[in-house]
Design an enzyme around this catalytic site. Sequence first.
Site, PDB file in Angstrom:
ATOM      1  N   CYS B 233       0.877  -1.181   0.000  1.00 19.44           N
ATOM      2  CA  CYS B 233       0.000   0.000   0.000  1.00 19.44           C
ATOM      3  C   CYS B 233       0.908   1.223   0.000  1.00 19.44           C
ATOM      4  O   CYS B 233       1.791   1.332  -0.857  1.00 19.44           O
ATOM      5  CB  CYS B 233      -0.966  -0.014   1.172  1.00 19.44           C
ATOM      6  SG  CYS B 233      -0.196  -0.050   2.800  1.00 19.44           S
ATOM      7  N   ARG B 238      -2.230  -0.851   5.450  1.00 22.82           N
ATOM      8  CA  ARG B 238      -3.435  -1.321   4.756  1.00 22.82           C
ATOM      9  C   ARG B 238      -3.163  -2.668   4.100  1.00 22.82           C
ATOM     10  O   ARG B 238      -4.042  -3.528   4.018  1.00 22.82           O
ATOM     11  CB  ARG B 238      -3.879  -0.306   3.691  1.00 22.82           C
ATOM     12  CG  ARG B 238      -4.594   0.903   4.265  1.00 22.82           C
ATOM     13  CD  ARG B 238      -4.934   1.916   3.180  1.00 22.82           C
ATOM     14  NE  ARG B 238      -3.756   2.638   2.697  1.00 22.82           N
ATOM     15  CZ  ARG B 238      -3.774   3.537   1.719  1.00 22.82           C
ATOM     16  NH1 ARG B 238      -4.904   3.806   1.097  1.00 22.82           N
ATOM     17  NH2 ARG B 238      -2.673   4.166   1.357  1.00 22.82           N
TER      18      ARG B 238
END
Lengths: 102, 279
Positions: B233, B238
Amino acid sequence: MTQGCAAPAQTASLPATVDLSNEAVIQGTVTREGAPVSSAYARLLDSTGEFTAEVVTGDEGVFRFFAADGDWTVRVLAAGGVSIDSTVTAKTGEVAALAVAI
Amino acid sequence: MSRSDVLVDAEWVASNLDAPALVLVEVDEDVSAYDKGHIRGAVKIDWKTELQDPVRRDFVDKTGFEELLSAKGIANDDLVILYGGNNNWFAAYAYWYFKLYGHENVKLLDGGRKKWELDSRELVTDVPSRPATGYKAKDQDLTIRSFRDEVVDSIGSKGLIDVRSPDEFSGKLLAPAHLPQEQAQRAGHVPTARSIPWSKAANDDGTFKSDDELRKIYGDAGVDLNKPIIAYCRIGERSSHTWFALRELLGLPDVKNYDGSWTEYGSLVGVPIELGDPK
């Protein structure tokens, strides 16, 4: 140190470090019977409905996104099963304002 | 592996708050969230000041991790339940970190802090005091961590999943839209990476989607679930969420998180970058 992914404090005034001329800001307040609602969740969805970002409202009930030019949807979630969508158009150099009553 | 081995729901946590050898840990970047209220008995870990090396861009080393967990009062055989804000991004990141250093018994609270708050469950401000332990970590399990050279070598061979938002993937944005956009690195994505935002794996309330839904999401997006997979990410948290969905929920054997992610890749000299919408 790499800046993390936590949102800056969700305050009513734009953080002093932000140069608005480079940002397409979407900002709003969440209220219940006129009073600001903290700890509500504001989700920013792009024009295809895809999730882009989420912030939690602060004590003033404020949420803020740094978007790009175009059409967006803000979905506000709150306790009690609240889920309200509002559409908004963002433009660089401007603050697009929303008021969400739950 | 079944879902209950790695994930617990809010109801389970509410009923097991006083269970022995169980430690709830809230992981937030925004430490004020914990200070304003947290699940009773939970201790706090700050991903940046406690999990990251203060000088180099890397994690605390094995000794640092041992000192941290010892000071938090977490023992090797404790069941650790992680939860946090941002749809469990940093809790999933910490989960990956606990696995990296070999902690056996660790689970995520499904939906994290958001689901707990939307359910109007109890939050307290009392900070628990836990006696220090003598925690022993293992060497990093590098089968779940990817580095930049492996990512470059994986272009066109391994499955690369970019879990950022579509506008970050295309190069329109450099960071999630709740952050100001001025950043040093170049915009775009690793060539051949599929765009499957982390959020596809989660419901609005932050809970994970079902295994069948997850298989369909990644399969429909053209990811070969039988091949090695690397998720990235912007800074690696994430993608921990997606790593959790693929490796821990679906039980895929070879899934790595590239924690350098876009802030490293987009700053490298000479590596290939692709711009534009997902193909």
